[in-house]
Design an enzyme around this catalytic site. Sequence first.
Site, PDB file in Angstrom:
ATOM      1  N   ILE A  12       0.883  -1.239   0.231  1.00 59.35           N
ATOM      2  CA  ILE A  12      -0.289  -0.091  -0.312  1.00 59.35           C
ATOM      3  C   ILE A  12       0.629   1.092  -0.431  1.00 59.35           C
ATOM      4  CG2 ILE A  12      -1.975   1.138   1.036  1.00 59.35           C
ATOM      5  CD1 ILE A  12      -2.465  -1.629   2.127  1.00 59.35           C
ATOM      6  N   ASP A  57      15.024   0.893  10.209  1.00 55.61           N
ATOM      7  CA  ASP A  57      13.595   0.327  11.644  1.00 55.61           C
ATOM      8  C   ASP A  57      13.137   1.772  11.930  1.00 55.61           C
ATOM      9  OD1 ASP A  57      12.403  -1.439  13.077  1.00 55.61           O
ATOM     10  OD2 ASP A  57      14.383  -3.302  12.447  1.00 55.61           O
ATOM     11  N   ILE A  58      11.624   1.593  12.242  1.00 56.93           N
ATOM     12  CA  ILE A  58      11.055   1.920  12.781  1.00 56.93           C
ATOM     13  C   ILE A  58      11.355   2.111  14.536  1.00 56.93           C
ATOM     14  CG2 ILE A  58       9.532   2.529  10.658  1.00 56.93           C
ATOM     15  CD1 ILE A  58       6.973   0.611  12.420  1.00 56.93           C
ATOM     16  N   PHE A  77       2.628   3.363   7.257  1.00 56.89           N
ATOM     17  CA  PHE A  77       2.672   2.184   6.643  1.00 56.89           C
ATOM     18  C   PHE A  77       2.896   0.543   7.563  1.00 56.89           C
ATOM     19  CE2 PHE A  77       0.934   4.679   3.451  1.00 56.89           C
ATOM     20  CZ  PHE A  77       0.284   4.792   2.853  1.00 56.89           C
ATOM     21  N   THR A  96       7.929  -5.168  15.138  1.00 54.18           N
ATOM     22  CA  THR A  96       7.615  -3.876  14.530  1.00 54.18           C
ATOM     23  C   THR A  96       5.871  -2.783  15.154  1.00 54.18           C
ATOM     24  OG1 THR A  96       8.755  -4.821  13.339  1.00 54.18           O
ATOM     25  CG2 THR A  96       6.780  -3.182  12.229  1.00 54.18           C
ATOM     26  N   THR A 120      -6.846  -1.637  10.305  1.00 50.53           N
ATOM     27  CA  THR A 120      -7.045  -2.142   9.949  1.00 50.53           C
ATOM     28  C   THR A 120      -8.862  -2.300  10.549  1.00 50.53           C
ATOM     29  OG1 THR A 120      -7.068  -4.811   9.019  1.00 50.53           O
ATOM     30  CG2 THR A 120      -5.293  -4.283  10.963  1.00 50.53           C
ATOM     31  N   ASP A 121      -9.390  -3.173   9.433  1.00 51.47           N
ATOM     32  CA  ASP A 121     -10.658  -3.625   9.978  1.00 51.47           C
ATOM     33  C   ASP A 121     -10.609  -4.418  11.034  1.00 51.47           C
ATOM     34  OD1 ASP A 121     -10.053  -5.386   8.832  1.00 51.47           O
ATOM     35  OD2 ASP A 121     -12.387  -5.274   6.903  1.00 51.47           O
ATOM     36  N   GLU A 122      -9.540  -5.320  10.953  1.00 48.46           N
ATOM     37  CA  GLU A 122      -8.846  -6.596  11.586  1.00 48.46           C
ATOM     38  C   GLU A 122      -9.675  -6.481  13.252  1.00 48.46           C
ATOM     39  OE1 GLU A 122      -6.662  -9.438  10.194  1.00 48.46           O
ATOM     40  OE2 GLU A 122      -6.665  -9.198   8.247  1.00 48.46           O
ATOM     41  N   ALA A 149      -3.934  -8.085  16.908  1.00 46.21           N
ATOM     42  CA  ALA A 149      -3.361  -7.886  18.473  1.00 46.21           C
ATOM     43  C   ALA A 149      -2.584  -6.974  18.373  1.00 46.21           C
ATOM     44  CB  ALA A 149      -3.614  -8.907  19.169  1.00 46.21           C
ATOM     45  N   LYS A 151      -1.939  -4.500  16.169  1.00 43.55           N
ATOM     46  CA  LYS A 151      -2.497  -3.160  15.536  1.00 43.55           C
ATOM     47  C   LYS A 151      -3.248  -2.834  16.411  1.00 43.55           C
ATOM     48  CE  LYS A 151      -1.810  -2.578  11.234  1.00 43.55           C
ATOM     49  NZ  LYS A 151      -1.099  -1.267  11.100  1.00 43.55           N
ATOM     50  N   PHE A 187      -3.535 -13.803  -0.852  1.00 43.02           N
ATOM     51  CA  PHE A 187      -4.731 -14.600  -1.306  1.00 43.02           C
ATOM     52  C   PHE A 187      -4.558 -13.836  -2.901  1.00 43.02           C
ATOM     53  CE2 PHE A 187      -9.793 -14.866  -2.239  1.00 43.02           C
ATOM     54  CZ  PHE A 187      -9.889 -16.591  -1.955  1.00 43.02           C
ATOM     55  N   ARG A 270      -6.644 -21.478   8.128  1.00 44.79           N
ATOM     56  CA  ARG A 270      -6.400 -20.955   9.246  1.00 44.79           C
ATOM     57  C   ARG A 270      -6.577 -20.661  10.368  1.00 44.79           C
ATOM     58  NH1 ARG A 270      -5.895 -14.639   7.112  1.00 44.79           N
ATOM     59  NH2 ARG A 270      -4.356 -15.176   6.410  1.00 44.79           N
TER      60      ARG A 270
END
Length: 331
Positions: A12, A57-58, A77, A96, A120-122, A149, A151, A187, A270
């Site tokens: 992205i 690295d962040i 991102f 990260t 994310t919507d997750e 978790a 995120k 996917f 999964r």
Amino acid sequence: MRILVTGGAGFIGSNFVHNVVRERPEVRVTVLDALTYAGSRSSLSTVNNSISFVEGDIVDADLVNGLVSEADAVVHFAAESHNDNSLADPSPFLQTNIIGTYTLLQAVREHDVRYHHVSTDEVYGDLALNDPSKFTEFTPYNPSSPYSATKAASDMLVRAWVRSYGVRATLSNCSNNYGPYQHIEKFIPRQITNILTGARPKLYGAGKNVRDWIHVEDHNAAVWRILESGEIGRTYLIGADGELDNLFVVRMILELMDKDPDDFDHVTDRAGHDLRYAIDSSMLRNELGWQPRYDDFRAGLQATIDWYRDNPTWWENDKSAVESRYQTQGA
Ligand code: NAD
Ligand code: TDX
């Protein structure tokens, strides 16, 4: 305006950088990316002369502090982004996604730099297949996987840094993206590149799980709109009403690539597989006037297939390693 884009060599982020360079030549872009397995300099090769690239690295506080001090805004991102990898080894996800976000927040706090957090919507968990409701900005957090978790944890840090320290941050939680430059572990590109290499697509379980697909360009247009006009401290949900089950998507890929639509394998499901994601993005549409432009999934998927077919050098070196990793997971 000078922006620091973390993770700009990923899927992205690289599409975001392409878009900014093309549409906003007045903006100076610096990319900070660790070039993990998921990041590639070649994703930025067409804009190399228009941006600054820093490999790093962040989690590196000194590096991050220096780069943030020279920016007017940070668009974050960078992440470990794949659920299956997080099930196999959560550790880099904690580093990260949580410590990296913390490091950025401390730097934007110190230098009073505008910050946009890409999530994310997750974080909301999943919905039942027969539940007519969708996620909204008020849905309680209920993440399922180690990825989601971490995120969710990073989102909570951002909210706390807004409230406690007055950091000028916005957040966005988007649904599943598709388009060019997506890593072939994911996917859609996995199935396209399976077919291109003579292998069969692999569907987890029965394929009834639903994802709410959005073209990466629509996601990035929304991110820019929020960066420009979003209200500080607010969360915006980004989605394009693109709910489809995985079985439908696999069959469409096969059909668009002139194969028998039943020519795929069912593989091990999964662990903890989220059933359904669905986004209500009316707040973003009504308040900030954003609209998705890629409303024809079939056409967007065909263009994505064409991109992978036309750019084999971008992905073919990774293919056997990705597939042997899946093989050890029975997937
Ligand atoms: P990606 O895995 O394709 O790219 C991640 C990038 O971050 C890579 O270039 C990688 O090298 C870099 N990176 C990883 N760890 C780093 C570190 N410690 N320091 C610096 N750089 C590091 O991911 P993506 O799909 O482009 O996702 C980007 C963001 O969008 C993530 O925050 C993800 O959670 C979020 N998101 C993704 C989707 C999706 O469908 N892909 C949907 C909603 C939100
Ligand atoms: O080979 C496969 N077969 C299959 O059926 C793979 C790799 C996946 N799947 C299924 C699992 C999911 O139901 O397809 C769906 C999409 O899988 P992924 O591409 O792994 O995406 P998902 O787990 O939904 O997460 C994605 O969207 C939210 C991104 O990877 C995340 O970064 C983002 O936060």
